[in-house]
Design an enzyme around this catalytic site. Structure first.
Site: not given
Ligand SMILES: *Cc1c(COP(=O)(O)O)cnc(C)c1O
Length: 433
Positions: A107
């Protein structure tokens, strides 16, 4: 470039408006009005280009009309001031480690890009802007890190009570200053719904500028396409088809990959790897899309029952099931299978998967096992395993080491604003400031 809503009930808007509004007026998500296709020469050179060089070319194709190169170039370089290594775990299976940023989850890529772009678009304006973000665990802290102490910006993080890991909670609640952590008596989907309601609320919009930092914001989606090009470039000379397995919840990461493919990146297939929250794999199997309440799993950042970016995938595929199936294979894994995978990969290869990466790894393996021809699978390792210390240690039966960057959070004091799952309560909190 203009951006149009997936609901198609309003006219398209310039980048600045799409970024600062987050959600379109008709409730849809913004998408580029047309997707630029990059020249063949770019793809031929991929293996020689650095991640920031690739990112600048990709970002330019969308943003250069609205953000001058002398702003965009350093913005991209600051966003990506950490490594994204591609690690071979076993023959033809690679881990794309997206967790080397400040909050140790993928993120960071989208949040760092978006916060800088928002700061650029608001620098001329006086008055405060409220940024609302719903989090299933990792988004909130990445956004907080991007905006902490940025003048004129107040961040409100909505997180589901008791449904994030203890370290994730520390990373959400210990910032202070312009960051407020709101603990919602409900699920991530409830938090997301509350955030959407706040953005659409006329009264809140009259009080001041308000926007969203979720993957519904196009400024997070675009940078999530960068690393697909980068990983592809490192493998293209092996001459095998390349598959990406993406651990998915809200499907922002996978949609970033679809964007890269629409720009011309010749990805063979995508694997949508999910935990028990498997509405998309079910859709691929049955043709019926039925969002529902999320259930709690050990890969908690993917506990999403109604993925926002489904609307964007539908827009990309013209709503056609066959197009979905041609581009994406869907697999779902139980917590039991995920734990087993973590143990096996650690024992056989000495590689520590986090619970999300483990789901993606399993998806990659399943795809390769069923594929009629040899291929290379890259799975996206989206978080550092130490973020899920309790689950990891219970699974492995041994202690794991915690990086200093995470340890620091665990020593800080938490500040939490609790609320029921009621919009009126959120409105009162947002109106106070
Ligand atoms: C947010 C997240 C996901 C999922 O990603 P999306 O874009 O919501 O599908 C997977 N793994 C981790 C560690 C995350 O923080």
């Amino acid at each position: 470039m203009h951006f149009s809503s997936t609901s198609q009930q309003t006219t398209s808007v310039p980048l600045k408006q799409a970024v600062l509004k987050g959600l379109a007026e008709d409730g849809g998500l913004y998408m580029p009005a047309s997707i630029p296709v990059l020249p063949a020469s770019f793809f031929e050179q991929l293996h020689q280009l650095s991640l920031p060089e690739i990112a600048f070319t990709v970002a330019s194709a969308f943003l250069l009309e609205d953000v001058p190169a002398h702003v965009l170039k350093p913005l991209v370089e600051e966003t990506l001031n950490f490594e994204i290594p591609l690690v071979e775990v076993e023959k033809d299976v690679y881990s794309l480690e997206l967790f080397h940023g400040p909050t140790m989850a993928f993120k960071d890529v989208g949040a760092r890009f978006m916060s800088r772009l928002m700061a650029y678009f608001t620098q001329d304006k006086s008055g405060e802007m409220k940024v609302i973000v719903a989090t299933s665990g990792d988004t909130g802290s990445a956004v907080a890190a991007g905006f902490h102490n940025v003048p004129g910006i107040q961040v409100y993080i909505l997180f589901p009570k008791g449904k994030v890991s203890p370290l994730q909670q520390k990373q959400l609640t210990t910032w202070g200053d312009n960051i407020t952590a709101i603990e919602v008596e409900g699920t991530f989907d409830d938090c997301q719904q509350l955030a959407k309601q706040a953005l659409a609320d006329k009264e809140l919009n009259r009080q001041g500028r308000i926007t969203s930092a979720n993957s519904i914001n196009i400024a997070r989606l675009i940078p999530q396409s960068f690393y697909y090009f980068y990983a592809y470039g490192q493998l293209q000379q092996q001459g095998k088809p390349i598959v990406f397995s993406v651990p998915s919840g809200n499907f922002g990461n996978l949609t970033g990959g679809l964007l890269a493919a629409a720009m011309g990146l010749p990805v063979h297939r995508f694997v949508a790897a999910t935990n028990a929250n498997n509405v998309v794999p079910q859709y691929l199997q049955t043709g019926l899309y039925s969002p529902r309440s999320s259930v709690q799993t050990i890969s908690n950042a993917m506990d999403v029952g109604s993925p926002s970016n489904f609307a964007r995938m539908e827009a990309l595929f013209g709503g056609e099931l066959e197009q979905f199936r041609r581009r994406i294979a869907g697999y779902t894994f139980t917590d039991e299978e995920t734990r087993k995978t973590i143990r096996e990969v650690y024992r056989q290869h000495g590689y520590l998967l986090d619970p999300h990466g483990a789901v993606a790894y399993s998806g990659a393996r399943k795809f390769l096992a069923e594929a009629p021809e040899p291929a290379i699978a890259v799975f996206l390792e989206t978080a550092h395993p130490a973020k899920f210390r309790e689950v990891m240690e219970a699974t492995l039966g041994e202690a794991i080491s915690i990086p200093a960057r995470l340890q620091e959070f665990s020593e800080k004091q938490e500040h939490i604003v609790p609320m029921q799952n009621r919009f009126e309560e959120l409105k009162a909190i947002l109106s106070q400031a």
